[in-house]
Design a protein around this motif. Sequence first.
Motif, short mmCIF file in Angstrom:
data_model
loop_
_atom_site.label_atom_id
_atom_site.label_comp_id
_atom_site.label_asym_id
_atom_site.label_seq_id
_atom_site.Cartn_x
_atom_site.Cartn_y
_atom_site.Cartn_z
N TRP A 48 44.21 -13.74 47.28
CA TRP A 48 43.22 -12.85 46.66
C TRP A 48 43.01 -11.61 47.53
CZ3 TRP A 48 40.54 -14.60 42.10
CH2 TRP A 48 40.97 -15.86 41.65
N SER A 49 42.79 -11.81 48.81
CA SER A 49 42.60 -10.65 49.69
C SER A 49 43.92 -9.94 49.98
CB SER A 49 41.93 -11.08 51.00
OG SER A 49 42.68 -12.07 51.66
N ASP A 50 45.02 -10.69 50.03
CA ASP A 50 46.33 -10.08 50.26
C ASP A 50 46.69 -9.09 49.16
OD1 ASP A 50 46.66 -11.56 52.57
OD2 ASP A 50 47.89 -13.10 51.60
N LYS A 51 46.35 -9.44 47.93
CA LYS A 51 46.65 -8.55 46.81
C LYS A 51 45.83 -7.27 46.90
CE LYS A 51 48.71 -11.86 43.72
NZ LYS A 51 49.33 -11.76 42.42
N LEU A 52 44.59 -7.38 47.31
CA LEU A 52 43.77 -6.19 47.51
C LEU A 52 44.35 -5.32 48.62
CD1 LEU A 52 41.26 -4.42 47.12
CD2 LEU A 52 40.07 -5.95 48.70
N LEU A 53 44.74 -5.92 49.73
CA LEU A 53 45.33 -5.17 50.84
C LEU A 53 46.63 -4.48 50.41
CD1 LEU A 53 44.69 -7.69 53.74
CD2 LEU A 53 43.47 -5.53 53.27
N TRP A 54 47.43 -5.17 49.58
CA TRP A 54 48.68 -4.60 49.09
C TRP A 54 48.39 -3.36 48.24
CZ3 TRP A 54 51.25 -2.98 44.87
CH2 TRP A 54 52.64 -2.89 44.94
N VAL A 55 47.43 -3.47 47.33
CA VAL A 55 47.08 -2.34 46.46
C VAL A 55 46.58 -1.17 47.30
CG1 VAL A 55 45.42 -1.56 44.72
CG2 VAL A 55 46.66 -3.69 44.38
N LYS A 56 45.74 -1.43 48.28
CA LYS A 56 45.24 -0.35 49.15
C LYS A 56 46.38 0.31 49.91
CE LYS A 56 40.51 -1.84 50.08
NZ LYS A 56 39.58 -2.23 51.16
N LYS A 57 47.32 -0.49 50.42
CA LYS A 57 48.43 0.03 51.21
C LYS A 57 49.36 0.90 50.37
CE LYS A 57 52.41 -1.49 53.96
NZ LYS A 57 53.10 -2.66 54.54
N TYR A 58 49.74 0.43 49.19
CA TYR A 58 50.77 1.12 48.42
C TYR A 58 50.24 2.09 47.37
CZ TYR A 58 54.20 -1.86 50.62
OH TYR A 58 55.00 -2.50 51.54
N LEU A 59 49.05 1.85 46.86
CA LEU A 59 48.52 2.71 45.79
C LEU A 59 47.37 3.58 46.25
CD1 LEU A 59 48.67 0.16 42.83
CD2 LEU A 59 50.37 1.87 43.52
N GLY A 60 46.72 3.18 47.32
CA GLY A 60 45.68 4.00 47.93
C GLY A 60 44.50 4.30 47.03
N GLU A 61 43.93 5.46 47.23
CA GLU A 61 42.70 5.86 46.54
C GLU A 61 42.87 5.94 45.02
OE1 GLU A 61 39.46 6.39 47.59
OE2 GLU A 61 40.27 5.33 49.32
N SER A 62 44.08 6.18 44.56
CA SER A 62 44.29 6.27 43.10
C SER A 62 44.03 4.94 42.41
CB SER A 62 45.70 6.76 42.78
OG SER A 62 46.67 5.87 43.29
N ALA A 63 43.98 3.86 43.19
CA ALA A 63 43.72 2.53 42.62
C ALA A 63 42.35 2.00 43.03
CB ALA A 63 44.80 1.56 43.07
N TYR A 64 41.49 2.87 43.56
CA TYR A 64 40.18 2.44 44.04
C TYR A 64 39.39 1.74 42.93
CZ TYR A 64 35.51 2.79 46.09
OH TYR A 64 34.25 2.51 46.59
N LYS A 65 39.02 0.50 43.19
CA LYS A 65 38.26 -0.35 42.27
C LYS A 65 38.94 -0.52 40.90
CE LYS A 65 33.84 0.13 44.51
NZ LYS A 65 32.40 0.30 44.34
N ARG A 66 40.27 -0.59 40.91
CA ARG A 66 41.04 -0.75 39.69
C ARG A 66 41.86 -2.03 39.71
NH1 ARG A 66 40.76 2.79 36.00
NH2 ARG A 66 39.60 4.67 36.43
N LEU A 67 41.53 -2.94 40.60
CA LEU A 67 42.22 -4.23 40.71
C LEU A 67 41.37 -5.31 40.06
CD1 LEU A 67 44.48 -6.05 41.87
CD2 LEU A 67 43.10 -6.20 43.97
N ILE A 68 41.98 -6.02 39.12
CA ILE A 68 41.31 -7.15 38.46
C ILE A 68 42.18 -8.39 38.68
CG2 ILE A 68 40.54 -8.13 36.27
CD1 ILE A 68 40.23 -5.20 35.27
N ILE A 69 41.62 -9.38 39.37
CA ILE A 69 42.34 -10.64 39.58
C ILE A 69 41.78 -11.65 38.60
CG2 ILE A 69 42.89 -12.47 41.22
CD1 ILE A 69 42.60 -10.38 43.46
N THR A 70 42.65 -12.14 37.74
CA THR A 70 42.20 -13.03 36.66
C THR A 70 43.30 -13.99 36.25
OG1 THR A 70 41.31 -13.12 34.42
CG2 THR A 70 42.86 -11.34 34.89
N HIS A 71 42.89 -15.15 35.78
CA HIS A 71 43.83 -16.10 35.18
C HIS A 71 43.79 -16.01 33.66
CE1 HIS A 71 43.45 -17.85 39.23
NE2 HIS A 71 44.72 -18.15 39.02
N HIS A 72 43.04 -15.03 33.15
CA HIS A 72 42.86 -14.86 31.70
C HIS A 72 42.99 -13.38 31.34
CE1 HIS A 72 41.50 -19.00 31.51
NE2 HIS A 72 40.78 -18.74 32.59
#
Length: 119
Positions: A48-72
């Motif tokens: 869960w936290s690794d995916k957030l860190l990955w998004v921050k590293k590769y997508l940066g500010e353009s993905a700020y608060k645009r990550l949704i982790i869901t099984h649905h």
Amino acid sequence: YENNLDDIPGIFSLMDPIEGAIESFRILSEKFDVYILTTAPWNNPSAWSDKLLWVKKYLGESAYKRLIITHHKNLNKGHYLVDDRDRNGAYAFEGTLIRFDSTRFPDWKVVTSYLLDSL
């Protein structure tokens, strides 16, 4: 972790982006209200936290608060969902499911062109 690599702690922060993914995200973000929907293995809390860190590293500010982790994924609303499988609710998504890495959508270049042509 044999036969269950998704449960290796830290594995999701070590993955490299798929070719064309970062550029496509940036292009599509200029034209669409883009969110990142992903599923994290239930038995791997670091995913869960690794995916957030990955998004921050590769997508940066353009993905700020645009990550949704869901099984649905079907509970999310939108016109398009780009996904490499139809599991975790993708099959029931109310918009158009674009099956990434399929015959019709083999790579990010094709997906991006298709979405831009839809405007």
